[in-house]
Design a protein around this motif. Sequence first.
Motif, PDB file in Angstrom:
ATOM      1  N   LYS A 126      16.880  -1.154  11.439  1.00  0.00           N
ATOM      2  CA  LYS A 126      16.220  -0.141  10.615  1.00  0.00           C
ATOM      3  C   LYS A 126      14.934  -0.737  10.066  1.00  0.00           C
ATOM      4  O   LYS A 126      14.862  -1.936   9.782  1.00  0.00           O
ATOM      5  N   GLN A 127      13.935   0.112   9.901  1.00  0.00           N
ATOM      6  CA  GLN A 127      12.696  -0.385   9.311  1.00  0.00           C
ATOM      7  C   GLN A 127      12.063   0.671   8.425  1.00  0.00           C
ATOM      8  O   GLN A 127      12.286   1.864   8.597  1.00  0.00           O
ATOM      9  N   ALA A 128      11.301   0.169   7.467  1.00  0.00           N
ATOM     10  CA  ALA A 128      10.587   1.036   6.530  1.00  0.00           C
ATOM     11  C   ALA A 128       9.244   0.375   6.234  1.00  0.00           C
ATOM     12  O   ALA A 128       9.111  -0.852   6.285  1.00  0.00           O
ATOM     13  N   GLU A 129       8.277   1.195   5.901  1.00  0.00           N
ATOM     14  CA  GLU A 129       6.911   0.715   5.711  1.00  0.00           C
ATOM     15  C   GLU A 129       6.517   0.744   4.245  1.00  0.00           C
ATOM     16  O   GLU A 129       6.943   1.606   3.486  1.00  0.00           O
ATOM     17  N   TYR A 130       5.692  -0.228   3.850  1.00  0.00           N
ATOM     18  CA  TYR A 130       5.052  -0.210   2.537  1.00  0.00           C
ATOM     19  C   TYR A 130       3.596  -0.617   2.719  1.00  0.00           C
ATOM     20  O   TYR A 130       3.210  -1.178   3.747  1.00  0.00           O
ATOM     21  N   GLU A 131       2.793  -0.297   1.719  1.00  0.00           N
ATOM     22  CA  GLU A 131       1.363  -0.608   1.768  1.00  0.00           C
ATOM     23  C   GLU A 131       0.994  -1.472   0.577  1.00  0.00           C
ATOM     24  O   GLU A 131       1.495  -1.262  -0.532  1.00  0.00           O
ATOM     25  N   VAL A 132       0.120  -2.442   0.804  1.00  0.00           N
ATOM     26  CA  VAL A 132      -0.378  -3.295  -0.267  1.00  0.00           C
ATOM     27  C   VAL A 132      -1.811  -2.868  -0.570  1.00  0.00           C
ATOM     28  O   VAL A 132      -2.647  -2.772   0.329  1.00  0.00           O
ATOM     29  N   LYS A 133      -2.058  -2.591  -1.858  1.00  0.00           N
ATOM     30  CA  LYS A 133      -3.399  -2.235  -2.325  1.00  0.00           C
ATOM     31  C   LYS A 133      -3.743  -3.137  -3.503  1.00  0.00           C
ATOM     32  O   LYS A 133      -2.860  -3.600  -4.220  1.00  0.00           O
ATOM     33  N   SER A 134      -5.026  -3.317  -3.719  1.00  0.00           N
ATOM     34  CA  SER A 134      -5.493  -4.122  -4.841  1.00  0.00           C
ATOM     35  C   SER A 134      -5.756  -3.218  -6.041  1.00  0.00           C
ATOM     36  O   SER A 134      -6.204  -2.092  -5.880  1.00  0.00           O
ATOM     37  N   THR A 135      -5.446  -3.726  -7.229  1.00  0.00           N
ATOM     38  CA  THR A 135      -5.726  -2.946  -8.446  1.00  0.00           C
ATOM     39  C   THR A 135      -7.133  -3.217  -8.950  1.00  0.00           C
ATOM     40  O   THR A 135      -7.603  -2.527  -9.848  1.00  0.00           O
ATOM     41  N   SER A 136      -7.817  -4.203  -8.388  1.00  0.00           N
ATOM     42  CA  SER A 136      -9.174  -4.512  -8.823  1.00  0.00           C
ATOM     43  C   SER A 136     -10.124  -4.325  -7.649  1.00  0.00           C
ATOM     44  O   SER A 136      -9.706  -4.104  -6.511  1.00  0.00           O
ATOM     45  N   ALA A 137     -11.398  -4.437  -7.933  1.00  0.00           N
ATOM     46  CA  ALA A 137     -12.399  -4.307  -6.881  1.00  0.00           C
ATOM     47  C   ALA A 137     -12.376  -5.518  -5.945  1.00  0.00           C
ATOM     48  O   ALA A 137     -12.795  -5.445  -4.806  1.00  0.00           O
ATOM     49  N   GLU A 138     -11.839  -6.643  -6.446  1.00  0.00           N
ATOM     50  CA  GLU A 138     -11.750  -7.832  -5.623  1.00  0.00           C
ATOM     51  C   GLU A 138     -10.555  -7.739  -4.686  1.00  0.00           C
ATOM     52  O   GLU A 138      -9.525  -7.212  -5.046  1.00  0.00           O
ATOM     53  N   ASN A 139     -10.671  -8.274  -3.494  1.00  0.00           N
ATOM     54  CA  ASN A 139      -9.544  -8.382  -2.585  1.00  0.00           C
ATOM     55  C   ASN A 139      -8.893  -9.726  -2.796  1.00  0.00           C
ATOM     56  O   ASN A 139      -9.564 -10.712  -3.041  1.00  0.00           O
ATOM     57  N   ARG A 140      -7.598  -9.768  -2.697  1.00  0.00           N
ATOM     58  CA  ARG A 140      -6.859 -11.008  -2.866  1.00  0.00           C
ATOM     59  C   ARG A 140      -6.995 -11.822  -1.580  1.00  0.00           C
ATOM     60  O   ARG A 140      -6.722 -11.352  -0.505  1.00  0.00           O
ATOM     61  N   ASP A 141      -7.441 -13.057  -1.702  1.00  0.00           N
ATOM     62  CA  ASP A 141      -7.633 -13.920  -0.547  1.00  0.00           C
ATOM     63  C   ASP A 141      -6.430 -14.810  -0.336  1.00  0.00           C
ATOM     64  O   ASP A 141      -5.965 -15.449  -1.255  1.00  0.00           O
ATOM     65  N   PHE A 142      -5.956 -14.842   0.916  1.00  0.00           N
ATOM     66  CA  PHE A 142      -4.876 -15.764   1.308  1.00  0.00           C
ATOM     67  C   PHE A 142      -5.331 -16.506   2.522  1.00  0.00           C
ATOM     68  O   PHE A 142      -5.847 -16.023   3.435  1.00  0.00           O
TER      69      PHE A 142
END
Length: 142
Positions: A126-142
């Motif tokens: 089984k699979q389900a999807e989620y989305e990651v969004k930033s709360t600030s104008a900056e993008n989180r860098d990894f």
Amino acid sequence: MSSTVVNDTNLSVSDTNRKSFSIENKGEGKIEILAASDEEASETPVVYLDKEESPIILRVKISEVNPNKISYFYIDGELIEKIKVEDDVQTFELTELEESLKLGNHLVQLVQYKSNDEQSEILIFKQAEYEVKSTSAENRDF
């Protein structure tokens, strides 16, 4: 209920130890990713990144899976947990799972194998999807 045998040729492991599942939902059971808050529900729940907020938790509702089998949980094919579960809500801390927090859409996959190991036949997928969004104008860098 009809079943399809999925052999090892349907699975591949990349150089980064991620599994690629070439299978649609199979077997009984359901998973659903729960929204972080009681805000408006959507088909794809959103996880918001906030540099001030820690830890980042993903809540997954599980129902109708075999509680006697080990459930393997993957995010985008990367194994994050293997546990026996009953109908319940499981929580996963994503803070240390950098790939699971990159901006965009991600898949949570629940797999139960016939012999409780990754080399055996898949009984439940089984699979389900989620989305990651930033709360600030900056993008989180990894």
